[in-house]
Design a protein around this motif. Structure first.
Motif, PDB file in Angstrom:
ATOM      1  N   THR A 172       0.842  -1.205   0.000  1.00 40.47           N
ATOM      2  CA  THR A 172       0.000   0.000   0.000  1.00 40.47           C
ATOM      3  C   THR A 172       0.870   1.246   0.000  1.00 40.47           C
ATOM      4  O   THR A 172       0.581   2.220  -0.686  1.00 40.47           O
ATOM      5  CB  THR A 172      -0.926   0.029   1.230  1.00 40.47           C
ATOM      6  OG1 THR A 172      -0.134  -0.157   2.413  1.00 40.47           O
ATOM      7  CG2 THR A 172      -1.975  -1.056   1.128  1.00 40.47           C
ATOM      8  N   TYR A 182       0.475  -6.060   2.714  1.00 43.31           N
ATOM      9  CA  TYR A 182      -0.587  -6.997   3.102  1.00 43.31           C
ATOM     10  C   TYR A 182      -0.292  -8.357   2.471  1.00 43.31           C
ATOM     11  O   TYR A 182       0.213  -8.424   1.346  1.00 43.31           O
ATOM     12  CB  TYR A 182      -1.949  -6.497   2.622  1.00 43.31           C
ATOM     13  CG  TYR A 182      -2.529  -5.387   3.473  1.00 43.31           C
ATOM     14  CD1 TYR A 182      -3.636  -5.615   4.284  1.00 43.31           C
ATOM     15  CD2 TYR A 182      -1.975  -4.116   3.461  1.00 43.31           C
ATOM     16  CE1 TYR A 182      -4.174  -4.602   5.060  1.00 43.31           C
ATOM     17  CE2 TYR A 182      -2.491  -3.090   4.243  1.00 43.31           C
ATOM     18  CZ  TYR A 182      -3.595  -3.337   5.038  1.00 43.31           C
ATOM     19  OH  TYR A 182      -4.119  -2.338   5.811  1.00 43.31           O
ATOM     20  N   TRP A 203      -4.047  -3.965  -5.100  1.00 39.01           N
ATOM     21  CA  TRP A 203      -4.688  -2.748  -4.584  1.00 39.01           C
ATOM     22  C   TRP A 203      -5.151  -1.853  -5.712  1.00 39.01           C
ATOM     23  O   TRP A 203      -4.467  -1.691  -6.716  1.00 39.01           O
ATOM     24  CB  TRP A 203      -3.724  -1.960  -3.697  1.00 39.01           C
ATOM     25  CG  TRP A 203      -3.457  -2.644  -2.396  1.00 39.01           C
ATOM     26  CD1 TRP A 203      -2.360  -3.387  -2.078  1.00 39.01           C
ATOM     27  CD2 TRP A 203      -4.308  -2.673  -1.253  1.00 39.01           C
ATOM     28  NE1 TRP A 203      -2.475  -3.884  -0.808  1.00 39.01           N
ATOM     29  CE2 TRP A 203      -3.659  -3.450  -0.272  1.00 39.01           C
ATOM     30  CE3 TRP A 203      -5.558  -2.125  -0.964  1.00 39.01           C
ATOM     31  CZ2 TRP A 203      -4.218  -3.690   0.974  1.00 39.01           C
ATOM     32  CZ3 TRP A 203      -6.111  -2.350   0.286  1.00 39.01           C
ATOM     33  CH2 TRP A 203      -5.444  -3.126   1.241  1.00 39.01           C
ATOM     34  N   ARG A 242      -3.805   4.515  -6.218  1.00 36.59           N
ATOM     35  CA  ARG A 242      -4.042   5.629  -5.296  1.00 36.59           C
ATOM     36  C   ARG A 242      -4.867   6.709  -5.968  1.00 36.59           C
ATOM     37  O   ARG A 242      -4.828   6.880  -7.176  1.00 36.59           O
ATOM     38  CB  ARG A 242      -2.723   6.211  -4.819  1.00 36.59           C
ATOM     39  CG  ARG A 242      -1.850   5.185  -4.132  1.00 36.59           C
ATOM     40  CD  ARG A 242      -0.550   5.785  -3.687  1.00 36.59           C
ATOM     41  NE  ARG A 242      -0.754   6.624  -2.515  1.00 36.59           N
ATOM     42  CZ  ARG A 242       0.214   7.336  -1.971  1.00 36.59           C
ATOM     43  NH1 ARG A 242       1.411   7.346  -2.510  1.00 36.59           N
ATOM     44  NH2 ARG A 242      -0.005   8.070  -0.897  1.00 36.59           N
ATOM     45  N   HIS A 272      -8.796   3.662   3.221  1.00 34.48           N
ATOM     46  CA  HIS A 272      -8.873   2.253   2.837  1.00 34.48           C
ATOM     47  C   HIS A 272      -8.721   2.163   1.331  1.00 34.48           C
ATOM     48  O   HIS A 272      -8.767   3.153   0.631  1.00 34.48           O
ATOM     49  CB  HIS A 272     -10.200   1.645   3.281  1.00 34.48           C
ATOM     50  CG  HIS A 272     -11.374   2.219   2.545  1.00 34.48           C
ATOM     51  ND1 HIS A 272     -11.923   3.429   2.896  1.00 34.48           N
ATOM     52  CD2 HIS A 272     -12.077   1.775   1.479  1.00 34.48           C
ATOM     53  CE1 HIS A 272     -12.933   3.695   2.079  1.00 34.48           C
ATOM     54  NE2 HIS A 272     -13.053   2.715   1.211  1.00 34.48           N
ATOM     55  N   ALA A 273      -8.499   0.974   0.816  1.00 29.06           N
ATOM     56  CA  ALA A 273      -8.362   0.789  -0.624  1.00 29.06           C
ATOM     57  C   ALA A 273      -9.150  -0.438  -1.038  1.00 29.06           C
ATOM     58  O   ALA A 273      -9.328  -1.373  -0.270  1.00 29.06           O
ATOM     59  CB  ALA A 273      -6.893   0.616  -0.999  1.00 29.06           C
ATOM     60  N   SER A 305      -9.664  -3.909  -3.074  1.00 27.79           N
ATOM     61  CA  SER A 305      -8.726  -4.960  -3.458  1.00 27.79           C
ATOM     62  C   SER A 305      -9.470  -6.065  -4.186  1.00 27.79           C
ATOM     63  O   SER A 305     -10.677  -6.236  -4.013  1.00 27.79           O
ATOM     64  CB  SER A 305      -8.025  -5.546  -2.226  1.00 27.79           C
ATOM     65  OG  SER A 305      -8.960  -6.162  -1.380  1.00 27.79           O
TER      66      SER A 305
END
Length: 658
Positions: free
Chosen positions: A23, A29, A64, A67, A76-77, A79
């Motif tokens: 990220t 992650y 992800w 951005r 948060h993103a 996925s």
């Protein structure tokens, strides 16, 4: 380059780790067959469990969502975690650079699927075995794939192959781009390999560490006598004369994605913005423009010189934003430079006056253009100087441009020739067969008289060009015209004489221009230069120098502002701009009969009759008397000569924008 690896004593996952995703530069992650998603912090070495998946879900890939615009941090993103228990497993997925397409695997096929309904899906066979991993970089728009055929490959976004590795001993199980698109990593059984974007890996094992840093090194750049290194927390600036005491300052973000250097300062690009620093560590400026996305900028879309910063817009790829380096404000009238088609690569020249700063760029048709960065409301000339250009670079010490176009390596010794005498441009070039560079070569550096080119296989080729054009640039910038002529006579090269001719006209030194044009056999231009010398006033001479360079409008403006109305009319007559000549004569109520007389003679010479309504209107009842017209012309010339003799020889106060 060496990869730094670390291994925990006790693994956090209890089963096979199937996928990971970054990220930020310090946060990772991971997903595993133990149905857990874990978050890893590289700064604190903390690991926390994010979520426990249902027991029947086995994650295969995680990617992800890019951005958000402007590089703002997200809470948060989104996925993708995909699995399949029947049919063809989707082993890997990746967002497209514009977040409007998804790339995924299906057996031996790679598929690009747009999110818009009914949009065309692009699909091609990429490997001879099952494809296990893919990645799509948002900066360079290139795709990586890895498969059970033991190969990794690099593709463009149209499915055309750019690189294919040799078969390895084991299947390639993982590939991933670095954020800036310059490097990527390849993983296989007991193997971790770092490659540059052309696919070539570093085979040197005996890497030597010369400098120690407290934190992880993210980016480094060496140029203009300084080494700039960014770590996850700080920026170090070393002078090549003293490696022991670097200048150190803290960074707002530890995610520096690009470092560009100029002679006087350097640019740092991170997720938060563009920051221009002096080599003493002082923040000079932080340019901004609407919709700025710093996460997708690279060395092809940003260019820096001592006084100017240029950035290609991502939202509209036909646009280049140009800023004053010291203030960070838009240059000139504030409007960006706009081209007719999408731009691929940009580069600012490095030397000379700010008012003469030029930018070269390649568009998506691979045409090379050059234009001035100074723009004051009027439409600036954007001139094409090359076709099928793959890569380009300006020299670091003089405004010489090199590039690879089609099958030729080309050096434009004086690109400004297109604004002075376009017909002369081919005589100012150096060309060499480029077939030895193989497919997709890239120019890495153009320093002094040496050019470094990286071939597709990763090998570097060093080319040397003549040192004399750079010396000629130096003489001309110092107005050492006699030395410049002496150098050309010593070298005895037509290219040098052609460059000197263009440089002399650009700097309005017509005596040197006459010598240079005579040396390359341009007799008609020598005669025109001689005729300029005989003109009665400095304003007329300046105007005809502008005409020589094709700047008709500027020449006319100069004459009108100097009060030389007849001369401005005559310039348009000589160029057969009949409507403009009549318009000026009527507006200033002088020499209407002169324009009509020359027009009548022109038509008689070609055996034609007048059809222009305006000329017919003013010709009614007017009898052409050539004796009277010649007398008026002689009187105008005499008046100009007297005026020139009476006033001191001062430079015309009119600023001419070339």
């Amino acid at each position: 380059m060496r990869l730094k690896t670390s291994l925990l004593k006790e693994p956090k996952h209890k089963e096979l780790v199937s996928c990971v995703g970054w990220t930020t530069a310090d946060e990772l992650y991971s997903c595993s067959d133990d149905h857990q998603i874990m978050k890893w912090n590289l700064l604190t070495s903390e690991t926390t469990r994010v979520v426990k998946l249902p027991d029947d879900i086995y994650p295969i890939d995680l990617h992800w969502f890019p951005r958000s615009i402007g590089g703002r941090k997200q809470s948060h993103a989104e996925s993708f975690v995909l699995t399949s228990s029947d049919g063809t497993p989707v082993y890997s997925v990746a967002w497209g650079p514009d977040s409007e397409k998804v790339l995924y695997t299906s057996g031996k096929q790679l598929i690009i699927k747009p999110l818009q309904p009914n949009a065309k899906v692009l699909q091609w066979k990429a490997h001879d075995g099952l494809i296990l991993k893919t990645d799509w970089n948002s900066v360079n728009d290139l795709i990586l794939s890895a498969g059970e055929d033991c190969k990794y490959k690099v593709w463009d976004s149209y499915g055309r192959i750019l690189y294919s590795s040799q078969p390895h001993e084991y299947p390639i199980t993982s590939v991933a781009w670095a954020g800036d698109g310059e490097l990527f990593a390849v993983g296989s059984f007991h193997t971790l390999r770092l490659c540059d974007k052309t696919g070539v890996h570093n085979v040197i094992n005996d890497a030597v560490d010369l400098l120690e840093f407290r934190d992880r090194v993210i980016k480094a750049s060496l140029n203009y006598g300084h080494l700039v290194v960014s770590t996850s927390l700080q920026c170090y600036v070393f002078s090549t004369k003293n490696w022991n005491t670097p200048l150190i300052f803290d960074l707002k973000e530890g995610t520096v994605s690009l470092i560009l250097q100029a002679e006087r300062h350097f640019l740092l690009v991170d997720g938060g913005g563009l920051y221009l620093y002096s080599y003493e560590g002082r923040l000079i400026s932080s340019p901004k423009f609407p919709g700025m996305r710093t996460d997708i900028l690279n060395a092809q879309t940003v260019s820096l010189s001592n006084d100017t910063l240029a950035v290609k817009d991502k939202a509209d790829e036909k646009v280049i934003y140009i800023f004053e380096a010291l203030s960070g404000k838009p240059l000139g009238d504030g409007k960006p430079l706009t081209h007719k088609t999408e731009i691929v690569e940009i580069a600012l020249d490095q030397k000379g006056l700010t008012s003469e700063r030029k930018i070269a760029f390649i568009d998506k048709n691979r045409d090379l253009y050059i234009t001035s960065v100074k723009r004051f409301g009027k439409e600036q000339k954007i001139v094409k100087i090359g076709t099928m250009v793959q890569t380009l670079a300006w020299n670091d010490t003089s405004n010489i441009l090199c590039g690879i176009q089609d099958t030729r390596f080309t050096v434009w010794y004086y690109p400004n020739t297109v604004y002075v005498d376009k017909d002369l441009l081919p005589k100012t070039l150096y060309e060499k067969d480029a077939s030895e560079f193989s497919k997709n070569p890239q120019i890495v550096h153009f320093v002094g008289n040496q050019i470094t080119i990286r071939r597709a296989d990763g090998s570097l080729i060093h080319l040397n060009i003549s040192p004399y054009p750079a010396i000629l640039h130096e003489y001309v910038s110092s107005s050492k015209w006699e030395d410049a002529v002496r150098l050309c006579r010593f070298v005895k090269d037509q290219t040098m004489w052609a460059c000197l001719a263009a440089m002399a006209v650009a700097n309005k030194d017509m005596a040197t221009a006459e010598i240079a044009y005579a040396s390359i056999g341009e007799i008609d231009k020598v005669q025109y230069i001689n005729s300029i010398k005989d003109l009665p006033s400095k304003e007329s001479r300046m105007a005809h120098i502008l005409l020589f360079s094709g700047n008709t409008q500027e020449a006319e403006t100069l004459l009108l502002q100097a009060g030389l109305i007849y001369q401005a009319i005559q310039v348009n007559i000589n160029l057969y701009n009949w409507d403009r000549a009549l318009e000026l004569a009527v507006k200033h109520k002088t020499h209407v009969d002169t324009v009509l007389a020359y027009r009548q003679k022109f038509l008689e010479d070609f055996g034609k009759k007048e059809t222009n309504k305006r000329f017919l209107q003013y010709a009614e009842g007017l009898e052409v008397d050539w004796n009277k017209i010649k007398a008026k012309i002689e009187m105008e010339i005499a008046k100009e000569r007297e005026r020139a003799a009476a006033s001191p020889a001062v430079r015309a106060s009119v600023t001419v924008q070339q």
